[in-house]
Design a protein around this motif. Structure first.
Motif, PDB file in Angstrom:
ATOM      1  N   ALA A  87       0.827  -1.203   0.000  1.00  0.00           N
ATOM      2  CA  ALA A  87       0.000   0.000   0.000  1.00  0.00           C
ATOM      3  C   ALA A  87       0.863   1.255   0.000  1.00  0.00           C
ATOM      4  CB  ALA A  87      -0.935  -0.003   1.206  1.00  0.00           C
ATOM      5  N   ALA A  88       2.003   1.205   0.690  1.00  0.00           N
ATOM      6  CA  ALA A  88       2.904   2.363   0.722  1.00  0.00           C
ATOM      7  C   ALA A  88       3.457   2.653  -0.668  1.00  0.00           C
ATOM      8  CB  ALA A  88       4.041   2.115   1.714  1.00  0.00           C
ATOM      9  N   LEU A  89       3.876   1.615  -1.381  1.00  0.00           N
ATOM     10  CA  LEU A  89       4.372   1.804  -2.750  1.00  0.00           C
ATOM     11  C   LEU A  89       3.265   2.319  -3.661  1.00  0.00           C
ATOM     12  CD1 LEU A  89       6.639  -1.351  -3.270  1.00  0.00           C
ATOM     13  CD2 LEU A  89       7.352   1.018  -2.843  1.00  0.00           C
ATOM     14  N   LEU A  90       2.054   1.781  -3.488  1.00  0.00           N
ATOM     15  CA  LEU A  90       0.933   2.249  -4.304  1.00  0.00           C
ATOM     16  C   LEU A  90       0.635   3.717  -4.009  1.00  0.00           C
ATOM     17  CD1 LEU A  90      -1.365   1.691  -6.309  1.00  0.00           C
ATOM     18  CD2 LEU A  90      -2.765   0.939  -4.367  1.00  0.00           C
ATOM     19  N   GLY A  91       0.685   4.111  -2.733  1.00  0.00           N
ATOM     20  CA  GLY A  91       0.444   5.505  -2.378  1.00  0.00           C
ATOM     21  C   GLY A  91       1.461   6.435  -3.016  1.00  0.00           C
ATOM     22  N   ILE A  92       2.729   6.045  -2.997  1.00  0.00           N
ATOM     23  CA  ILE A  92       3.775   6.865  -3.617  1.00  0.00           C
ATOM     24  C   ILE A  92       3.566   6.938  -5.128  1.00  0.00           C
ATOM     25  CG2 ILE A  92       6.245   6.960  -4.122  1.00  0.00           C
ATOM     26  CD1 ILE A  92       6.710   5.801  -1.316  1.00  0.00           C
ATOM     27  N   LEU A  93       3.223   5.796  -5.739  1.00  0.00           N
ATOM     28  CA  LEU A  93       2.965   5.779  -7.182  1.00  0.00           C
ATOM     29  C   LEU A  93       1.815   6.711  -7.544  1.00  0.00           C
ATOM     30  CD1 LEU A  93       3.335   4.583 -10.032  1.00  0.00           C
ATOM     31  CD2 LEU A  93       1.761   2.749  -9.361  1.00  0.00           C
ATOM     32  N   LEU A  94       0.693   6.585  -6.840  1.00  0.00           N
ATOM     33  CA  LEU A  94      -0.477   7.408  -7.168  1.00  0.00           C
ATOM     34  C   LEU A  94      -0.228   8.878  -6.849  1.00  0.00           C
ATOM     35  CD1 LEU A  94      -3.433   5.121  -5.998  1.00  0.00           C
ATOM     36  CD2 LEU A  94      -2.448   5.365  -8.284  1.00  0.00           C
ATOM     37  N   LEU A  97       1.744  10.198  -9.709  1.00  0.00           N
ATOM     38  CA  LEU A  97       0.954  10.226 -10.946  1.00  0.00           C
ATOM     39  C   LEU A  97      -0.101  11.323 -10.922  1.00  0.00           C
ATOM     40  CD1 LEU A  97       0.469   6.419 -11.764  1.00  0.00           C
ATOM     41  CD2 LEU A  97       2.073   8.045 -12.785  1.00  0.00           C
ATOM     42  N   VAL A  98      -0.623  11.635  -9.733  1.00  0.00           N
ATOM     43  CA  VAL A  98      -1.547  12.764  -9.612  1.00  0.00           C
ATOM     44  C   VAL A  98      -0.873  14.033 -10.111  1.00  0.00           C
ATOM     45  CG1 VAL A  98      -2.619  14.320  -7.926  1.00  0.00           C
ATOM     46  CG2 VAL A  98      -3.017  11.860  -7.772  1.00  0.00           C
ATOM     47  N   GLN A  99       0.391  14.224  -9.752  1.00  0.00           N
ATOM     48  CA  GLN A  99       1.129  15.413 -10.181  1.00  0.00           C
ATOM     49  C   GLN A  99       1.413  15.409 -11.680  1.00  0.00           C
ATOM     50  OE1 GLN A  99       4.566  16.445  -7.590  1.00  0.00           O
ATOM     51  NE2 GLN A  99       3.945  14.678  -6.381  1.00  0.00           N
ATOM     52  N   THR A 100       1.560  14.200 -12.246  1.00  0.00           N
ATOM     53  CA  THR A 100       2.044  14.082 -13.619  1.00  0.00           C
ATOM     54  C   THR A 100       0.927  13.958 -14.641  1.00  0.00           C
ATOM     55  OG1 THR A 100       3.980  12.917 -12.746  1.00  0.00           O
ATOM     56  CG2 THR A 100       3.600  12.775 -15.111  1.00  0.00           C
ATOM     57  N   MET A 101      -0.115  13.206 -14.318  1.00  0.00           N
ATOM     58  CA  MET A 101      -1.122  12.830 -15.321  1.00  0.00           C
ATOM     59  C   MET A 101      -2.393  13.672 -15.292  1.00  0.00           C
ATOM     60  SD  MET A 101      -1.009   8.670 -15.358  1.00  0.00           S
ATOM     61  CE  MET A 101       0.279   7.804 -16.267  1.00  0.00           C
ATOM     62  N   LEU A 102      -2.742  14.222 -14.143  1.00  0.00           N
ATOM     63  CA  LEU A 102      -4.025  14.914 -14.037  1.00  0.00           C
ATOM     64  C   LEU A 102      -3.855  16.407 -14.262  1.00  0.00           C
ATOM     65  CD1 LEU A 102      -5.647  13.125 -10.968  1.00  0.00           C
ATOM     66  CD2 LEU A 102      -5.774  12.529 -13.398  1.00  0.00           C
ATOM     67  N   PRO A 103      -4.579  16.983 -15.231  1.00  0.00           N
ATOM     68  CA  PRO A 103      -4.492  18.433 -15.469  1.00  0.00           C
ATOM     69  C   PRO A 103      -4.956  19.203 -14.243  1.00  0.00           C
ATOM     70  CG  PRO A 103      -5.582  17.308 -17.297  1.00  0.00           C
ATOM     71  CD  PRO A 103      -5.471  16.312 -16.195  1.00  0.00           C
ATOM     72  N   SER A 104      -4.215  20.212 -13.869  1.00  0.00           N
ATOM     73  CA  SER A 104      -4.523  20.976 -12.659  1.00  0.00           C
ATOM     74  C   SER A 104      -5.918  21.580 -12.708  1.00  0.00           C
ATOM     75  CB  SER A 104      -3.489  22.080 -12.456  1.00  0.00           C
ATOM     76  OG  SER A 104      -2.223  21.546 -12.195  1.00  0.00           O
ATOM     77  N   ARG A 227       8.707  13.754 -16.324  1.00  0.00           N
ATOM     78  CA  ARG A 227       8.221  14.511 -15.171  1.00  0.00           C
ATOM     79  C   ARG A 227       7.875  13.581 -14.022  1.00  0.00           C
ATOM     80  NH1 ARG A 227       3.482  16.675 -16.594  1.00  0.00           N
ATOM     81  NH2 ARG A 227       3.448  15.961 -18.752  1.00  0.00           N
ATOM     82  N   TRP A 228       7.347  12.385 -14.356  1.00  0.00           N
ATOM     83  CA  TRP A 228       7.010  11.409 -13.317  1.00  0.00           C
ATOM     84  C   TRP A 228       8.267  10.932 -12.604  1.00  0.00           C
ATOM     85  CZ3 TRP A 228       8.071   5.989 -13.208  1.00  0.00           C
ATOM     86  CH2 TRP A 228       7.516   5.344 -12.105  1.00  0.00           C
ATOM     87  N   LEU A 229       9.321  10.629 -13.336  1.00  0.00           N
ATOM     88  CA  LEU A 229      10.573  10.187 -12.706  1.00  0.00           C
ATOM     89  C   LEU A 229      11.113  11.263 -11.767  1.00  0.00           C
ATOM     90  CD1 LEU A 229      12.423   8.394 -15.658  1.00  0.00           C
ATOM     91  CD2 LEU A 229      11.361   7.331 -13.651  1.00  0.00           C
ATOM     92  N   SER A 230      11.024  12.509 -12.199  1.00  0.00           N
ATOM     93  CA  SER A 230      11.474  13.603 -11.345  1.00  0.00           C
ATOM     94  C   SER A 230      10.620  13.700 -10.090  1.00  0.00           C
ATOM     95  CB  SER A 230      11.425  14.923 -12.115  1.00  0.00           C
ATOM     96  OG  SER A 230      11.750  16.009 -11.281  1.00  0.00           O
ATOM     97  N   ASN A 231       9.299  13.574 -10.263  1.00  0.00           N
ATOM     98  CA  ASN A 231       8.384  13.664  -9.118  1.00  0.00           C
ATOM     99  C   ASN A 231       8.593  12.520  -8.134  1.00  0.00           C
ATOM    100  OD1 ASN A 231       7.162  16.006 -10.046  1.00  0.00           O
ATOM    101  ND2 ASN A 231       5.581  14.893 -11.176  1.00  0.00           N
ATOM    102  N   ILE A 232       8.794  11.316  -8.643  1.00  0.00           N
ATOM    103  CA  ILE A 232       8.940  10.180  -7.737  1.00  0.00           C
ATOM    104  C   ILE A 232      10.254  10.260  -6.968  1.00  0.00           C
ATOM    105  CG2 ILE A 232      10.083   8.463  -9.242  1.00  0.00           C
ATOM    106  CD1 ILE A 232       7.977   6.441  -8.175  1.00  0.00           C
ATOM    107  N   GLY A 233      11.306  10.775  -7.608  1.00  0.00           N
ATOM    108  CA  GLY A 233      12.558  10.967  -6.887  1.00  0.00           C
ATOM    109  C   GLY A 233      12.401  11.969  -5.757  1.00  0.00           C
ATOM    110  N   THR A 234      11.710  13.078  -6.042  1.00  0.00           N
ATOM    111  CA  THR A 234      11.462  14.086  -5.014  1.00  0.00           C
ATOM    112  C   THR A 234      10.614  13.525  -3.887  1.00  0.00           C
ATOM    113  OG1 THR A 234      11.593  15.845  -6.674  1.00  0.00           O
ATOM    114  CG2 THR A 234      10.515  16.374  -4.591  1.00  0.00           C
ATOM    115  N   MET A 235       9.583  12.757  -4.258  1.00  0.00           N
ATOM    116  CA  MET A 235       8.688  12.183  -3.252  1.00  0.00           C
ATOM    117  C   MET A 235       9.427  11.226  -2.328  1.00  0.00           C
ATOM    118  SD  MET A 235       5.394  12.013  -2.241  1.00  0.00           S
ATOM    119  CE  MET A 235       4.282  12.334  -3.619  1.00  0.00           C
ATOM    120  N   LEU A 236      10.265  10.370  -2.889  1.00  0.00           N
ATOM    121  CA  LEU A 236      10.991   9.396  -2.071  1.00  0.00           C
ATOM    122  C   LEU A 236      11.920  10.099  -1.084  1.00  0.00           C
ATOM    123  CD1 LEU A 236      11.862   6.710  -4.772  1.00  0.00           C
ATOM    124  CD2 LEU A 236      10.225   6.479  -2.898  1.00  0.00           C
ATOM    125  N   LEU A 237      12.634  11.110  -1.555  1.00  0.00           N
ATOM    126  CA  LEU A 237      13.543  11.839  -0.666  1.00  0.00           C
ATOM    127  C   LEU A 237      12.787  12.616   0.399  1.00  0.00           C
ATOM    128  CD1 LEU A 237      16.137  13.216  -3.244  1.00  0.00           C
ATOM    129  CD2 LEU A 237      16.498  11.395  -1.567  1.00  0.00           C
TER     130      LEU A 237
END
Length: 355
Positions: A87-94, A97-104, A227-237
């Protein structure tokens, strides 16, 4: 004429791309929740109905210690992360992806205003997620990155563990329908009421300009996966170090936070207050409050402190609050923390009187 057609075609292309990204996000979300949450919870519901139990208390392994220790911290962390890692990995993934895929502008039309309507939409969006507060935190962080209002993001974050429909079903089979009703009523107040009131502490209460946001989206083009790779790196850190350290701390301190209790603990207001505070700070996987309460009540804990744990254990935790520290003003998180404790005490007192 050519320029006009060119502009129209470009806009049409961007619109189609946005739709495909939204559809892909929905498919990933449904597949992830089905694998991590919905299907496993179906089996757990059958177990709860048949056995009136969903397993042993997650605290059992650590309460034999007499004082905090690194071994207790490590043992609890292993048990905890074994229960939540998917669930933790899924939360980080979603969350990324919210930042990357969904138009603001799409999100902001529904969740961007500091109104009860946006808060209610955020709370209702949490119902299918059924995550614990730590696993839901990355999604709420992603929502705040897209400038979703504080009330809507809080309602999503708090609603995931608090008004989780699967947990309410488990609770009915294992504890009683009275406990379920108590949890639901106070959970609704916490999810929708406290989240809405938290808007008053926001520093960004101005109305969102959707036209400006459309321009910001247009300037953020490029391959979405980069953009997703950048976001996930930031999120993990941003979330992992605080998350790991706080879980270890809670594991080490659990012997003090949840001491052995017996009939002497009873239903006093002091024990209700104590468990309301400890339940608010401690971290557990989804639905773990049920076997914890069941185990405590089997050795004499009263209905009052049990009801306090019923609300406070899942709602927030020190690790999840630390994860959210850069997404919300400090005064908002303090307001949420105090509100959970106060509502936990009220829930406990109500449980003491009617259960």
């Amino acid at each position: 004429m050519t320029s006009s057609n060119g502009t129209l075609n470009a806009g049409s292309f961007k619109s189609k791309k946005a739709w495909w990204l939204v559809i892909l996000f929905i498919l990933i979300t449904v597949a992830g929740l089905t694998y991590v949450k919905w299907w496993p919870y179906y089996g757990k519901a059958l177990k709860a109905a048949a056995d009136h139990s969903i397993g042993s208390s997650i605290l059992d392994s650590g309460l034999s210690a007499r004082s905090p220790s690194w071994q207790a911290a490590w043992d609890y962390a292993l048990v905890y992360f074994n229960a939540v890692w998917k669930a933790a990995l899924l939360g980080i993934l979603l969350g990324t992806l919210v930042q990357t895929m969904l138009p603001s502008q799409w999100l902001l039309r529904v969740l961007g205003q500091h109104t009860f309507k946006s808060t209610a939409a955020g709370g209702l969006a949490s119902v299918p997620g059924m995550m614990c507060s730590c696993c839901a935190a990355p999604v709420a962080i992603g929502m705040r990155k897209k400038k979703v209002s504080i009330g809507a993001a809080l309602a999503f974050w708090i609603g995931n563990p608090t008004i989780n429909p699967a947990v309410l079903i488990f609770m009915t089979f294992v504890l009683s329908w009275e406990f379920t009703l108590l949890r639901l009523l106070f959970g609704i107040v916490l999810t929708f009421g406290v989240s809405y009131l938290a808007n008053r502490f926001a520093d960004d209460r101005k109305t969102v300009n959707l036209d400006t946001q459309v321009q910001e989206d247009a300037s953020d083009l490029g391959p979405w996966w980069k953009r997703w790779l950048s976001n996930i790196g930031t999120m993990l850190l941003r979330v992992i170090p605080a998350y790991l350290l706080a879980v270890l701390l809670m594991g080490a301190l659990q012997v003090w936070m949840f001491p052995q209790v017996g009939e002497a603990a009873g239903n006093g207001i002091l024990i209700i207050l104590f468990f309301a505070v400890m339940g608010t700070l401690f971290v557990i996987p989804t639905a773990a409050e049920i076997p914890i309460i069941q185990a405590f009540m089997s050795v004499g804990l009263g209905a009052g402190p049990a009801a306090a744990l019923l609300l406070t254990l899942p709602s927030v935790s020190l690790p999840s609050l630390l994860m959210m520290r850069k997404s919300f003003p400090a005064k908002v998180l303090w307001f949420v923390l105090c509100s959970v404790i106060v509502l936990g005490v009220l829930c406990g007192v109500t449980g003491m009187l009617i259960l």
